[in-house]
Write a protein that holds these residues in place. Sequence first.
Motif, PDB file in Angstrom:
ATOM      1  N   GLY A  48      12.985  29.536  51.435  1.00  0.00           N
ATOM      2  CA  GLY A  48      12.840  30.927  51.038  1.00  0.00           C
ATOM      3  C   GLY A  48      11.631  31.174  50.179  1.00  0.00           C
ATOM      4  O   GLY A  48      10.694  30.384  50.127  1.00  0.00           O
ATOM      5  N   GLY A  49      11.677  32.272  49.493  1.00  0.00           N
ATOM      6  CA  GLY A  49      10.578  32.668  48.624  1.00  0.00           C
ATOM      7  C   GLY A  49      10.730  32.093  47.235  1.00  0.00           C
ATOM      8  O   GLY A  49      11.327  31.050  47.021  1.00  0.00           O
ATOM      9  N   TYR A  50      10.222  32.820  46.270  1.00  0.00           N
ATOM     10  CA  TYR A  50      10.212  32.365  44.880  1.00  0.00           C
ATOM     11  C   TYR A  50      11.613  32.351  44.305  1.00  0.00           C
ATOM     12  O   TYR A  50      12.414  33.235  44.559  1.00  0.00           O
ATOM     13  N   GLN A  51      11.895  31.321  43.533  1.00  0.00           N
ATOM     14  CA  GLN A  51      13.113  31.260  42.735  1.00  0.00           C
ATOM     15  C   GLN A  51      12.814  30.413  41.505  1.00  0.00           C
ATOM     16  O   GLN A  51      11.907  29.593  41.508  1.00  0.00           O
ATOM     17  N   ASN A  52      13.576  30.627  40.464  1.00  0.00           N
ATOM     18  CA  ASN A  52      13.404  29.899  39.212  1.00  0.00           C
ATOM     19  C   ASN A  52      14.780  29.582  38.652  1.00  0.00           C
ATOM     20  O   ASN A  52      15.353  30.378  37.911  1.00  0.00           O
ATOM     21  N   ASN A  53      15.312  28.439  39.027  1.00  0.00           N
ATOM     22  CA  ASN A  53      16.666  28.049  38.679  1.00  0.00           C
ATOM     23  C   ASN A  53      16.659  27.113  37.469  1.00  0.00           C
ATOM     24  O   ASN A  53      16.281  25.945  37.597  1.00  0.00           O
ATOM     25  N   PRO A  54      17.118  27.581  36.311  1.00  0.00           N
ATOM     26  CA  PRO A  54      17.139  26.730  35.113  1.00  0.00           C
ATOM     27  C   PRO A  54      18.007  25.480  35.280  1.00  0.00           C
ATOM     28  O   PRO A  54      17.808  24.483  34.589  1.00  0.00           O
ATOM     29  N   VAL A 101      14.111  19.656  37.139  1.00  0.00           N
ATOM     30  CA  VAL A 101      13.147  18.740  37.757  1.00  0.00           C
ATOM     31  C   VAL A 101      12.281  19.467  38.780  1.00  0.00           C
ATOM     32  O   VAL A 101      11.059  19.358  38.759  1.00  0.00           O
ATOM     33  N   GLY A 102      12.890  20.222  39.674  1.00  0.00           N
ATOM     34  CA  GLY A 102      12.138  20.895  40.725  1.00  0.00           C
ATOM     35  C   GLY A 102      11.424  22.145  40.276  1.00  0.00           C
ATOM     36  O   GLY A 102      10.443  22.564  40.879  1.00  0.00           O
ATOM     37  N   ASN A 103      11.910  22.747  39.206  1.00  0.00           N
ATOM     38  CA  ASN A 103      11.378  24.036  38.763  1.00  0.00           C
ATOM     39  C   ASN A 103      10.449  23.941  37.561  1.00  0.00           C
ATOM     40  O   ASN A 103       9.912  24.945  37.129  1.00  0.00           O
ATOM     41  N   GLY A 115      -3.712  20.129  40.947  1.00  0.00           N
ATOM     42  CA  GLY A 115      -4.430  19.242  40.039  1.00  0.00           C
ATOM     43  C   GLY A 115      -4.269  19.614  38.579  1.00  0.00           C
ATOM     44  O   GLY A 115      -4.944  19.061  37.714  1.00  0.00           O
ATOM     45  N   HIS A 116      -3.368  20.547  38.303  1.00  0.00           N
ATOM     46  CA  HIS A 116      -3.056  20.927  36.923  1.00  0.00           C
ATOM     47  C   HIS A 116      -1.643  21.527  36.892  1.00  0.00           C
ATOM     48  O   HIS A 116      -1.143  21.971  37.925  1.00  0.00           O
ATOM     49  N   PRO A 117      -1.006  21.549  35.713  1.00  0.00           N
ATOM     50  CA  PRO A 117       0.330  22.140  35.634  1.00  0.00           C
ATOM     51  C   PRO A 117       0.283  23.630  35.988  1.00  0.00           C
ATOM     52  O   PRO A 117      -0.469  24.387  35.373  1.00  0.00           O
ATOM     53  N   PRO A 118       1.068  24.040  37.001  1.00  0.00           N
ATOM     54  CA  PRO A 118       1.024  25.449  37.391  1.00  0.00           C
ATOM     55  C   PRO A 118       1.754  26.332  36.387  1.00  0.00           C
ATOM     56  O   PRO A 118       2.697  25.908  35.720  1.00  0.00           O
ATOM     57  N   THR A 119       1.302  27.554  36.305  1.00  0.00           N
ATOM     58  CA  THR A 119       2.008  28.560  35.522  1.00  0.00           C
ATOM     59  C   THR A 119       3.027  29.238  36.432  1.00  0.00           C
ATOM     60  O   THR A 119       2.964  29.101  37.663  1.00  0.00           O
ATOM     61  N   GLN A 120       3.915  29.993  35.830  1.00  0.00           N
ATOM     62  CA  GLN A 120       4.881  30.748  36.617  1.00  0.00           C
ATOM     63  C   GLN A 120       4.154  31.728  37.545  1.00  0.00           C
ATOM     64  O   GLN A 120       4.519  31.878  38.710  1.00  0.00           O
ATOM     65  N   ARG A 121       3.123  32.337  37.058  1.00  0.00           N
ATOM     66  CA  ARG A 121       2.347  33.292  37.863  1.00  0.00           C
ATOM     67  C   ARG A 121       1.713  32.596  39.071  1.00  0.00           C
ATOM     68  O   ARG A 121       1.707  33.136  40.174  1.00  0.00           O
ATOM     69  N   GLU A 122       1.193  31.386  38.875  1.00  0.00           N
ATOM     70  CA  GLU A 122       0.589  30.660  39.995  1.00  0.00           C
ATOM     71  C   GLU A 122       1.641  30.314  41.055  1.00  0.00           C
ATOM     72  O   GLU A 122       1.372  30.428  42.256  1.00  0.00           O
ATOM     73  N   VAL A 123       2.826  29.897  40.613  1.00  0.00           N
ATOM     74  CA  VAL A 123       3.892  29.579  41.566  1.00  0.00           C
ATOM     75  C   VAL A 123       4.304  30.843  42.315  1.00  0.00           C
ATOM     76  O   VAL A 123       4.444  30.836  43.540  1.00  0.00           O
ATOM     77  N   GLN A 124       4.481  31.933  41.592  1.00  0.00           N
ATOM     78  CA  GLN A 124       4.859  33.194  42.225  1.00  0.00           C
ATOM     79  C   GLN A 124       3.794  33.670  43.214  1.00  0.00           C
ATOM     80  O   GLN A 124       4.117  34.299  44.218  1.00  0.00           O
ATOM     81  N   SER A 125       2.539  33.355  42.949  1.00  0.00           N
ATOM     82  CA  SER A 125       1.426  33.820  43.783  1.00  0.00           C
ATOM     83  C   SER A 125       1.105  32.873  44.940  1.00  0.00           C
ATOM     84  O   SER A 125       0.191  33.154  45.716  1.00  0.00           O
ATOM     85  N   MET A 126       1.822  31.762  45.051  1.00  0.00           N
ATOM     86  CA  MET A 126       1.551  30.822  46.137  1.00  0.00           C
ATOM     87  C   MET A 126       1.669  31.536  47.481  1.00  0.00           C
ATOM     88  O   MET A 126       2.656  32.213  47.743  1.00  0.00           O
ATOM     89  N   THR A 127       0.664  31.375  48.310  1.00  0.00           N
ATOM     90  CA  THR A 127       0.675  32.032  49.609  1.00  0.00           C
ATOM     91  C   THR A 127       1.408  31.175  50.635  1.00  0.00           C
ATOM     92  O   THR A 127       1.580  29.962  50.441  1.00  0.00           O
ATOM     93  N   HIS A 128       1.804  31.812  51.712  1.00  0.00           N
ATOM     94  CA  HIS A 128       2.436  31.095  52.817  1.00  0.00           C
ATOM     95  C   HIS A 128       1.485  30.034  53.363  1.00  0.00           C
ATOM     96  O   HIS A 128       1.893  28.912  53.675  1.00  0.00           O
ATOM     97  N   GLN A 129       0.210  30.371  53.456  1.00  0.00           N
ATOM     98  CA  GLN A 129      -0.786  29.425  53.968  1.00  0.00           C
ATOM     99  C   GLN A 129      -0.925  28.214  53.044  1.00  0.00           C
ATOM    100  O   GLN A 129      -1.046  27.090  53.518  1.00  0.00           O
TER     101      GLN A 129
END
Length: 125
Positions: A16-22, A26-28, A52-66
């Motif tokens: 699916g799309g974005y999720q953030n499960n506390p 490990v995965g989140n 190549g760096h720790p992603p931010t929440q915004r970067e994860v949310q912005s990940m494209t399908h490609q």
Amino acid sequence: MADFDKFAHLIDKAEGGYQNNPADKVGNSNSRGELVGTNHGISAPVFEAHLGHPPTQREVQSMTHQQALQIYQDHYWTMIQGDQINNQLAANAIGDMTVNAEKVGIQLAHERLWLEGYKVDQSVT
């Protein structure tokens, strides 16, 4: 030989799309321990390795399908040597196991392929 695009079609249906499960720290979580979530089924640690760096929440949310498809191809399909498997159903099953079990899945897939007589490059695990 198996085809990544056919595998990708199945992944698109399953992930699916974005999720953030506390509950899934490990995965989140990135390597800083920040809860940033997952997107398109790509965990924070896998996305971090890709970026190549720790992603931010915004970067994860912005990940494209490609981007997600590229990660699936680079991180999972290549690691299981999917293009070398001559049965699409087997490649799909091994790929799915690898997506869900990460390195353990890759090791199990390689072991099983080796037991079946396939030449497997063990250096990629």
